[in-house]
Motif scaffolding. Structure first.
Motif, PDB file in Angstrom:
ATOM      1  N   LYS A 188      -2.583   2.504  -5.606  1.00  0.00           N
ATOM      2  CA  LYS A 188      -2.085   1.432  -4.708  1.00  0.00           C
ATOM      3  C   LYS A 188      -2.297   1.802  -3.234  1.00  0.00           C
ATOM      4  CE  LYS A 188      -0.169  -1.030  -8.065  1.00  0.00           C
ATOM      5  NZ  LYS A 188       1.106  -0.666  -8.661  1.00  0.00           N
ATOM      6  N   SER A 189      -3.169   2.787  -2.988  1.00  0.00           N
ATOM      7  CA  SER A 189      -3.267   3.316  -1.624  1.00  0.00           C
ATOM      8  C   SER A 189      -3.892   2.353  -0.628  1.00  0.00           C
ATOM      9  CB  SER A 189      -4.064   4.629  -1.621  1.00  0.00           C
ATOM     10  OG  SER A 189      -5.371   4.394  -2.119  1.00  0.00           O
ATOM     11  N   SER A 190      -4.662   1.393  -1.143  1.00  0.00           N
ATOM     12  CA  SER A 190      -5.376   0.527  -0.202  1.00  0.00           C
ATOM     13  C   SER A 190      -5.704  -0.819  -0.820  1.00  0.00           C
ATOM     14  CB  SER A 190      -6.679   1.204   0.227  1.00  0.00           C
ATOM     15  OG  SER A 190      -7.363   0.389   1.138  1.00  0.00           O
ATOM     16  N   GLU A 196       0.855  -1.191   0.000  1.00  0.00           N
ATOM     17  CA  GLU A 196       0.000   0.000   0.000  1.00  0.00           C
ATOM     18  C   GLU A 196       0.886   1.234   0.000  1.00  0.00           C
ATOM     19  OE1 GLU A 196      -4.131  -1.310   2.223  1.00  0.00           O
ATOM     20  OE2 GLU A 196      -2.663  -0.226   3.421  1.00  0.00           O
ATOM     21  N   PRO A 198      -6.067   3.554   3.608  1.00  0.00           N
ATOM     22  CA  PRO A 198      -5.242   2.348   3.671  1.00  0.00           C
ATOM     23  C   PRO A 198      -5.869   1.298   4.593  1.00  0.00           C
ATOM     24  CG  PRO A 198      -3.962   4.325   4.200  1.00  0.00           C
ATOM     25  CD  PRO A 198      -5.389   4.742   4.133  1.00  0.00           C
TER      26      PRO A 198
END
Ligand code: FRU
Length: 535
Positions: free
Chosen positions: A444-446, A418, A497
């Protein structure tokens, strides 16, 4: 899904619970800053709108008071929508706001309210004179798109204020005039209009041609330019132009003839329905804006809250005269803990390093980069000249480049599953001129499903020939609010996230370009929690 309480912001404005949207009627009165805002006292979704009220000495520590304006007269019984405050010459603050007076269609009228007791610096009680509403739409006007009065300004014996509207598909800034602040008449022509769709929350104010000071809304003269902002319902972004205003013809003309469609934005991310006010205590103009959630509605309900405000920003005219500059108000720096610094560190192509020694889930990071050489800059495709966001959607943070992508990975998990990337990428156009792109890439944060994760981007109108560029990011658990090149381009983004929360959030500098970069200086501070409305 399960939402972590650790995703609730620590130092961005919000009430203890429920839904919030637009900032309303900000002002400075007898030593206190007042902020009102659109609020649903009954839940975490939009509805039942009242003007909630908070006060502050520094725009960072907030005390919640009772709601100031609630539906209780016929002309606002179905909602007290957005509006503004004007301090009258005798010092009395007046609030003008939009009222909804019918349940079936949103028939929009404008109402006025005054403090019950002017000697109360907290302005706790507001009264609505019996002569409300003060403005109703005329026959033929779009009655469902007629709202959000601005702060009024005074010239040649008349007050003026703007009301946002829509005529067919044309966004309108209607001008209303008054001698006594009670009887208002529409000027024949709007101040300005454009084929953009509805203009919500217009804002109109003078800025000095040079320097960083702000001006009171009624100040004018030849040392002054004007800014007109509208919030476009269609795109959900706040756009502005810079231009001239003639108070005889009652017209505003943008300097850039294509300005209305070129679309300078205050912020290229999640930032809407903003409003400025003049702060006489520090002679500055301050910008406040709303950022909604990009989590799912069921998650908002599970959390019990939705919506925050950006950190207040000082705004002033760039010396080029072509755009505004924005910077977090200096008062936010009181929240900084012990600084962690890195200096003169080269980040080779494809490499990254971690910044340790602070809880970076709630932090302020300032970094100065220096690119070793601009020779490797990728060719710029002019098809993207008006679409930074699309370009960044294709060339995200993991897409290798020539010069960049380089920048920060924030709210990152230890194994980098993440991460939210805030970065620059440099191109070279057909004339050999460098084009700088700033992006926030939350793809791709979470690992959580059902999140809206838009990539946000804007161009940075900066001279990068020296190779130098700076970045500041205010990280706050589910907020990443970034300022490129000392406030030329700003991007606020909401991320959620699932691993990189609390002490499990990490901070990195990365370089996915071919050219090496150097971190000339980086300073990061963990941020303390201010008083936040009692939460
Ligand atoms: C902008 C807005 C305004 C309106 C208010 C209602 O977000 O739609 O135009 O007055 O919110 O809450």
């Amino acid at each position: 899904s399960i939402v972590s309480p650790l995703l609730r912001t620590g130092y961005h404005f919000q009430p203890p619970m429920n839904w919030i949207n637009d900032p309303n009627g900000p002002m400075y009165y007898k030593g206190w800053y007042h902020l009102f805002y659109q609020y649903n006292p009954k839940g975490a979704v939009w509805g039942n709108i009242v003007w909630a009220h908070s006060v502050s000495r520094d725009l960072i520590n907030w005390i919640a008071l009772e709601a100031a304006i609630k539906p209780d007269i016929p002309s606002d019984q179905y909602g007290c929508w957005s509006g503004s405050a004007t301090i009258l010459p005798d010092g009395t603050p007046a609030i003008v706001y939009t009222g909804i007076d019918r349940p079936d269609i949103n028939y929009q009228v404008q109402n006025i309210a005054f403090p019950k007791d002017k000697s109360d610096p907290l302005l706790r009680e507001w009264v609505k004179p019996g002569y409300n509403p003060i403005i109703v739409p005329e026959p033929g006007m779009n009655v469902t798109q007629f709202r959000d009065p601005t702060t009024a300004w005074f010239a040649d014996g008349h007050w003026r204020m703007l009301i946002g509207g829509l005529r067919d598909t044309r966004g309108m800034a209607y001008v209303y005039r008054s001698r006594d602040f009670r009887h208002w008449v529409r000027a024949k022509h709007p101040l300005h209009s454009a084929l953009t769709g509805m203009w919500e929350c217009p804002d109109f104010f003078p800025v000095p041609k040079s320097g960083q000071n702000g001006l009171d809304t009624s100040e004018f003269g030849d040392k002054v330019k004007y800014v007109l902002k509208s919030s476009l319902d269609l795109t959900r972004y706040d756009y502005y132009t810079i231009g001239t205003y003639n108070n005889k013809t009652e017209r505003y003309v943008p300097d850039d003839p294509n300005g209305d469609y070129h679309r300078l934005r205050y912020d290229y991310g999640n930032f809407y329905a903003s409003k400025t006010f003049f702060d006489p205590a520090k002679r500055r103009r301050v910008l406040l804006g709303w950022a909604n959630e990009s989590d799912s509605v069921p998650d908002d309900k599970a959390k019990g809250w939705a919506g925050i405000h950006a950190i207040p920003r000082k705004i002033w005219l760039d010396p080029s005269g072509k755009q505004l500059l924005q910077w977090p108000i200096e008062e936010v720096e009181q929240l900084r803990g012990k600084p962690v610094s890195v200096g003169d560190k080269v980040v080779k192509s494809g490499e990254h390093f971690e910044v340790t020694g602070l809880g970076s889930y709630q932090a302020d990071v300032e970094v100065s980069f220096e690119v070793s050489s601009l020779d490797k800059a990728e060719p710029f495709d002019p098809a993207f000249s008006n679409d930074a966001q699309k370009l960044c959607g294709i060339k995200g943070a993991d897409e290798k480049g020539g010069v960049g992508p380089f920048g920060l990975w924030v709210l990152a998990s230890a194994n980098l599953e993440e991460k939210t990337a805030v970065f620059f990428r440099v191109f070279k156009d057909g004339y050999g001129k460098h084009v700088v792109l700033m992006c926030t890439d939350p793809t791709k944060s979470s690992l959580s499903p059902d999140l809206y994760k838009p990539t946000f981007a804007g161009f940075v109108d900066t001279d990068i020939s020296s190779g130098k560029i700076s970045l500041r990011s205010l990280i706050d658990r589910s907020v990443v609010e970034s300022f490129g090149a000392r406030g030329k381009t700003c991007i606020l983004s909401r991320v959620y996230p699932s691993i990189a929360i609390g002490q499990n959030a990490h901070l990195y500098v990365f370089n996915n370009g071919e050219a090496d970069i150097k971190v000339s200086h980086l300073t990061a501070w963990e941020m303390k929690k201010p008083l936040m409305n009692g939460a």
